[in-house]
Structures are given as C-alpha cells and as structure tokens.
Design a protein around this motif. Structure first.
Motif, mmCIF file in Angstrom:
data_model
loop_
_atom_site.group_PDB
_atom_site.id
_atom_site.type_symbol
_atom_site.label_atom_id
_atom_site.label_comp_id
_atom_site.label_asym_id
_atom_site.label_seq_id
_atom_site.Cartn_x
_atom_site.Cartn_y
_atom_site.Cartn_z
ATOM 1 N N GLY A 291 0.785 -1.226 0.000
ATOM 2 C CA GLY A 291 0.000 0.000 0.000
ATOM 3 C C GLY A 291 0.813 1.270 0.000
ATOM 4 N N ASN A 292 2.118 1.176 -0.165
ATOM 5 C CA ASN A 292 2.984 2.353 -0.140
ATOM 6 C C ASN A 292 3.020 2.995 -1.526
ATOM 7 O OD1 ASN A 292 5.307 4.114 -0.094
ATOM 8 N ND2 ASN A 292 5.951 3.066 1.777
ATOM 9 N N LEU A 293 2.300 4.097 -1.677
ATOM 10 C CA LEU A 293 2.219 4.766 -2.971
ATOM 11 C C LEU A 293 3.513 5.503 -3.315
ATOM 12 C CD1 LEU A 293 -1.424 6.166 -2.782
ATOM 13 C CD2 LEU A 293 -0.608 4.042 -3.833
ATOM 14 N N ARG A 294 4.299 5.867 -2.296
ATOM 15 C CA ARG A 294 5.612 6.433 -2.576
ATOM 16 C C ARG A 294 6.459 5.415 -3.320
ATOM 17 N NH1 ARG A 294 5.169 7.662 2.872
ATOM 18 N NH2 ARG A 294 6.689 6.038 3.371
ATOM 19 N N ALA A 295 6.461 4.191 -2.816
ATOM 20 C CA ALA A 295 7.253 3.132 -3.435
ATOM 21 C C ALA A 295 6.770 2.839 -4.855
ATOM 22 C CB ALA A 295 7.187 1.867 -2.577
ATOM 23 N N LEU A 296 5.454 2.820 -5.052
ATOM 24 C CA LEU A 296 4.911 2.547 -6.383
ATOM 25 C C LEU A 296 5.319 3.631 -7.370
ATOM 26 C CD1 LEU A 296 3.114 0.644 -8.026
ATOM 27 C CD2 LEU A 296 1.159 2.051 -7.383
ATOM 28 N N THR A 297 5.284 4.890 -6.929
ATOM 29 C CA THR A 297 5.701 6.000 -7.791
ATOM 30 C C THR A 297 7.180 5.907 -8.129
ATOM 31 O OG1 THR A 297 4.032 7.423 -6.756
ATOM 32 C CG2 THR A 297 5.795 8.510 -7.989
ATOM 33 N N VAL A 298 7.985 5.601 -7.127
ATOM 34 C CA VAL A 298 9.427 5.452 -7.351
ATOM 35 C C VAL A 298 9.696 4.329 -8.343
ATOM 36 C CG1 VAL A 298 11.589 4.705 -6.269
ATOM 37 C CG2 VAL A 298 10.170 6.414 -5.154
ATOM 38 N N LEU A 299 8.978 3.223 -8.225
ATOM 39 C CA LEU A 299 9.175 2.100 -9.143
ATOM 40 C C LEU A 299 8.898 2.499 -10.586
ATOM 41 C CD1 LEU A 299 7.723 -1.084 -7.414
ATOM 42 C CD2 LEU A 299 10.092 -0.584 -7.991
ATOM 43 N N ALA A 300 7.834 3.270 -10.792
ATOM 44 C CA ALA A 300 7.493 3.699 -12.154
ATOM 45 C C ALA A 300 8.592 4.580 -12.739
ATOM 46 C CB ALA A 300 6.158 4.445 -12.137
ATOM 47 N N VAL A 301 9.077 5.540 -11.953
ATOM 48 C CA VAL A 301 10.137 6.427 -12.435
ATOM 49 C C VAL A 301 11.437 5.650 -12.605
ATOM 50 C CG1 VAL A 301 11.491 8.498 -11.894
ATOM 51 C CG2 VAL A 301 9.045 8.422 -11.364
ATOM 52 N N PHE A 302 11.712 4.746 -11.688
ATOM 53 C CA PHE A 302 12.886 3.879 -11.768
ATOM 54 C C PHE A 302 12.889 3.091 -13.074
ATOM 55 C CE2 PHE A 302 14.181 -0.606 -10.866
ATOM 56 C CZ PHE A 302 15.552 -0.423 -10.772
ATOM 57 N N ALA A 303 11.741 2.515 -13.420
ATOM 58 C CA ALA A 303 11.633 1.725 -14.652
ATOM 59 C C ALA A 303 11.824 2.595 -15.888
ATOM 60 C CB ALA A 303 10.275 1.025 -14.702
ATOM 61 N N ILE A 304 11.249 3.804 -15.871
ATOM 62 C CA ILE A 304 11.407 4.713 -17.012
ATOM 63 C C ILE A 304 12.875 5.095 -17.191
ATOM 64 C CG2 ILE A 304 10.876 7.034 -17.852
ATOM 65 C CD1 ILE A 304 8.135 6.744 -16.465
ATOM 66 N N ALA A 305 13.546 5.441 -16.072
ATOM 67 C CA ALA A 305 14.959 5.823 -16.155
ATOM 68 C C ALA A 305 15.823 4.658 -16.612
ATOM 69 C CB ALA A 305 15.429 6.335 -14.796
ATOM 70 N N ALA A 306 15.523 3.453 -16.135
ATOM 71 C CA ALA A 306 16.288 2.279 -16.548
ATOM 72 C C ALA A 306 16.110 2.004 -18.034
ATOM 73 C CB ALA A 306 15.851 1.063 -15.730
ATOM 74 N N HIS A 307 14.874 2.089 -18.514
ATOM 75 C CA HIS A 307 14.622 1.845 -19.935
ATOM 76 C C HIS A 307 15.255 2.932 -20.793
ATOM 77 C CE1 HIS A 307 12.496 0.851 -23.646
ATOM 78 N NE2 HIS A 307 12.252 -0.320 -23.087
ATOM 79 N N ALA A 308 15.223 4.186 -20.314
ATOM 80 C CA ALA A 308 15.849 5.273 -21.063
ATOM 81 C C ALA A 308 17.354 5.070 -21.170
ATOM 82 C CB ALA A 308 15.546 6.609 -20.386
ATOM 83 N N THR A 309 17.950 4.468 -20.134
ATOM 84 C CA THR A 309 19.391 4.211 -20.147
ATOM 85 C C THR A 309 19.735 3.010 -21.009
ATOM 86 O OG1 THR A 309 19.456 5.078 -17.883
ATOM 87 C CG2 THR A 309 21.410 3.940 -18.665
ATOM 88 N N LEU A 310 18.841 2.048 -21.035
ATOM 89 C CA LEU A 310 19.074 0.862 -21.854
ATOM 90 C C LEU A 310 18.900 1.142 -23.344
ATOM 91 C CD1 LEU A 310 17.269 -1.918 -19.774
ATOM 92 C CD2 LEU A 310 19.679 -1.940 -20.445
ATOM 93 N N LYS A 311 17.790 1.798 -23.697
ATOM 94 C CA LYS A 311 17.443 1.931 -25.113
ATOM 95 C C LYS A 311 16.944 3.310 -25.508
ATOM 96 C CE LYS A 311 16.048 -2.931 -25.331
ATOM 97 N NZ LYS A 311 14.951 -3.899 -25.660
ATOM 98 N N GLY A 312 16.927 4.258 -24.587
ATOM 99 C CA GLY A 312 16.330 5.560 -24.878
ATOM 100 C C GLY A 312 17.319 6.697 -24.916
ATOM 101 N N VAL A 313 16.867 7.845 -24.451
ATOM 102 C CA VAL A 313 17.652 9.070 -24.593
ATOM 103 C C VAL A 313 18.934 9.051 -23.777
ATOM 104 C CG1 VAL A 313 15.641 10.472 -25.153
ATOM 105 C CG2 VAL A 313 16.298 10.166 -22.756
ATOM 106 N N LEU A 314 19.001 8.205 -22.743
ATOM 107 C CA LEU A 314 20.204 8.135 -21.928
ATOM 108 C C LEU A 314 21.159 7.028 -22.366
ATOM 109 C CD1 LEU A 314 18.689 8.704 -18.360
ATOM 110 C CD2 LEU A 314 19.821 10.361 -19.848
ATOM 111 N N ALA A 315 20.810 6.327 -23.436
ATOM 112 C CA ALA A 315 21.672 5.251 -23.930
ATOM 113 C C ALA A 315 23.078 5.729 -24.297
ATOM 114 C CB ALA A 315 21.013 4.552 -25.117
ATOM 115 N N PRO A 316 23.246 6.947 -24.871
ATOM 116 C CA PRO A 316 24.613 7.415 -25.156
ATOM 117 C C PRO A 316 25.491 7.482 -23.916
ATOM 118 C CG PRO A 316 23.027 8.723 -26.385
ATOM 119 C CD PRO A 316 22.232 7.858 -25.457
ATOM 120 N N LEU A 317 24.902 7.809 -22.763
ATOM 121 C CA LEU A 317 25.663 7.820 -21.521
ATOM 122 C C LEU A 317 26.167 6.419 -21.198
ATOM 123 C CD1 LEU A 317 26.603 9.168 -18.863
ATOM 124 C CD2 LEU A 317 24.346 8.631 -17.922
ATOM 125 N N ARG A 318 25.303 5.441 -21.373
ATOM 126 C CA ARG A 318 25.684 4.054 -21.109
ATOM 127 C C ARG A 318 26.790 3.591 -22.053
ATOM 128 N NH1 ARG A 318 24.206 -0.257 -23.795
ATOM 129 N NH2 ARG A 318 22.447 0.821 -24.805
#
Length: 355
Positions: free
Chosen positions: A121-148
C-alpha cells in the motif's frame, strides 16, 4: 529437460512468466515478513543495522552455496554470462554503483525493497518504481543510452581473472569462504531463528532461479535469458510490456515483478500490515523522484542492483558483480554521511520512513 516435463503446449518464454510469478510471490512474501533490505543494514537506524544486515547475509550465504553447488553438479555454468565478459566496463560499473547507492538512500529503499513496499500500500514506493523503470529503460534503449555506451566503452581487460574461480583454490574454496563468513555473521546478528529461516529461503530462490532459467527451461531452439533474481532489467521489461503488450511478449522479469507485488500484498493483508501511504510534502516527492532516476540509471550502468548484482551476482563469483556491490555500498554510505552533515539533518530524518 524442458520437453521431459511435458511443456509441449507452451514455449519456454510462456512458462518462464509463470515461473517468475511463482518465484516473485515467494520473494515478496518472504521479504515482507523479514523486512529484507540491504539499505537498512548499511545506513538504516543504528539500532536495526546489525539485524538487517544479518538477514541479507544469511540470504547471501545460502545463495552462494546453492548456486556454486549447482555449478559443481554441472546443471548450470556462467562461462558465457555477461558477468564473465573479459573486458569489464569498470568506469560504468563503478559510476553506476555509486549512483545507485545514492539513489537508494534518497528513496529509503533499494529497488527490491520498494517493489515489496508497493504491494503493502505504499504509494511512494509505487511512484518510485514507475520512475525507476522509465529511467532504466531510457538508459538501456532511450535518450540516456549514449551515456551508457560512452561510459561502457572504457574497459579493462581482466582476461581469465573475471571470476574468483581463476584465483588459487578455485571456485569451491572462494564460495565456501564467502558463504561461511556470511553465515557466521548472520548467526551473530541477533535475529530470531524464524527470521533467519525466512532469509535462508530468500537465498534459496537465487540458485532455484538460475537452475530454472538455465537448465529446466533451457531450449536451444527457443532460448530464454539465463537469469536469476534482479529488479533493474525486469522493471524496464515490465514497463515496456505494460505499454506495448500487443507487440512485446512478457518474460520472466515481468512475472517476477508482478509476483513480488502480489506476494507482498497478500501477506501484508493477512498479517494486518497493509497501509495506504503517500508523500507528505513536495520536497519529499522531489527527493524520492530524484533517487528513483539515480537508481534507474545506476542500476543499468552497474549491471544490476543490490539483488541483481549483489544477492544473485556474488554467487557467480564474478569480479564485475563484486565491484558493482562494493560501489553501491560506497555510494550509499557516502550519500548518507553527506545528508547527515547537511543543515537539513540526517538521512533518516529527511523523509517519512518507507519501512
């Protein structure tokens, strides 16, 4: 092995989803009951650090012993795994680990702990997970991939020494040293036997998952990824599947994330610990979101989180996994000290507790 179990109507990928759900549900329930979290053992409240670290070390001891036992039995091998790449992207691993460690202090929980908390029931954790997943995907295959790719281009050739297996004594000696040291430390942590048993069961999920994906579900004509417990790549995979399920099939990682949330939710309901929680201020929201981005980027660069590179990575005896975990620990401690020295107060007082 896959065919002998009678899975003719389903392919390895489809079965891996259900396998992930089962493993995730067990992990979610056990982690919720034991409050499994490396961050608490490193920079949590002073009165609970020893016990929290003991839980994590007990899981590590069983994970190491079980994984190397499976290797010795010939069921699995890590020779071709990404952890054993001869040229290690040392800069990316160290930078990613430091960044991830900083992020998990800001969010008061690593990716695995926040996934469990989302089920309670922790909505803070759920929000963090969503942003975490977006940032991870951006680093894997998105706008942050050049950094990787840029950081990953700086490599060091380790040759045959990418694993502790190459050191004098071999895999069994080093696995025994790590497992015994972790086991003894866990026994001295002051935890109740039932908590240590729960931690041991969490650790047993690591070799079970390596064996499941690398031996039981192995099919040379329809291969799936050889993986164990982790949260960075599965979070990104779950995000991608959620928004494009008609073209992107679910896999083990998707099942794992869903199973962890479900397992934690069921147990917290039954135990009367389910509570709706949310952010208390805009400042707190910003801090959690910043930490989520750092964890997403850092987890990809380091090659895993405290579970993927730590609990599941260390049992492979990979130098890359060891380096990543050490960097995560350093990042967490440095950030905690910096926050403690700031005018705002200690890291523990900066946010509403997520535990």
């Amino acid at each position: 092995m896959f065919e002998t179990l009678g899975f003719e109507t389903l392919g390895p990928r489809e079965v891996s989803v259900f396998f992930g759900l089962a493993v995730g549900a067990l992990f979610g329930a056990l982690a919720e009951a034991t409050r499994f979290c490396l961050r608490r053992g490193l920079v949590g409240e002073a009165t609970e650090r020893r016990s929290a670290l003991g839980v994590w070390l007990m899981a590590l001891a069983i994970a190491v012993a079980g994984t190397q036992g499976a290797v010795h039995a010939g069921w699995i091998g890590f020779g071709e795994h990404r952890f054993m790449a001869g040229d290690l992207p040392v800069l990316a691993i160290i930078a990613g680990g430091l960044i991830f460690g900083a992020g998990m202090v800001l969010t008061r929980g690593c990716a695995s702990r926040l996934t469990v908390l989302a089920g309670t029931g922790n909505l803070r954790a759920l929000t963090v997970l969503a942003v975490f997943a977006i940032a991870a995907h951006a680093t894997l295959k998105g706008v942050l991939a050049p950094l990787r790719t840029t950081l990953g281009s700086y490599t060091v050739a380790f040759g045959d020494t990418v694993s502790l297996d190459a050191l004098p004594g071999g895999a069994l000696l080093w696995a025994a040293l790590i497992a015994v040291a972790a086991f003894i430390s866990a026994l001295r942590s002051g935890n109740r036997p039932t908590i240590l048993l729960g931690a041991a069961l969490i650790g047993a999920l690591v070799p079970a998952t390596w064996i499941g994906t690398g031996f039981v579900l192995y099919d040379e004509f329809d291969p799936i990824a050889f993986e164990s417990l982790s949260f960075t790549s599965p979070a990104a995979e779950t995000l991608f599947w959620t928004v494009a399920s008609s073209s992107i099939p679910a896999g083990f990682g998707t099942g794992l994330i869903g199973g962890v949330i479900a397992g934690a939710a069921v147990l917290s309901f039954l135990a009367g610990r389910f509570r709706w929680q949310s952010f208390s201020s805009p400042r707190e929201t910003g801090r959690y979101l910043a930490g989520a981005v750092l964890m997403g980027v850092g987890g990809v660069l380091a090659g895993g989180c405290t579970v993927g590179a730590g609990l599941a990575g260390i049992p492979t005896l990979s130098v890359a996994a060891i380096l990543a975990l050490l960097a995560i620990v350093a990042g967490a401690r440095i950030t905690d000290r910096a926050l403690s020295a700031s005018p705002s107060g200690s890291a523990g007082s900066l946010a509403t507790p997520a535990e």
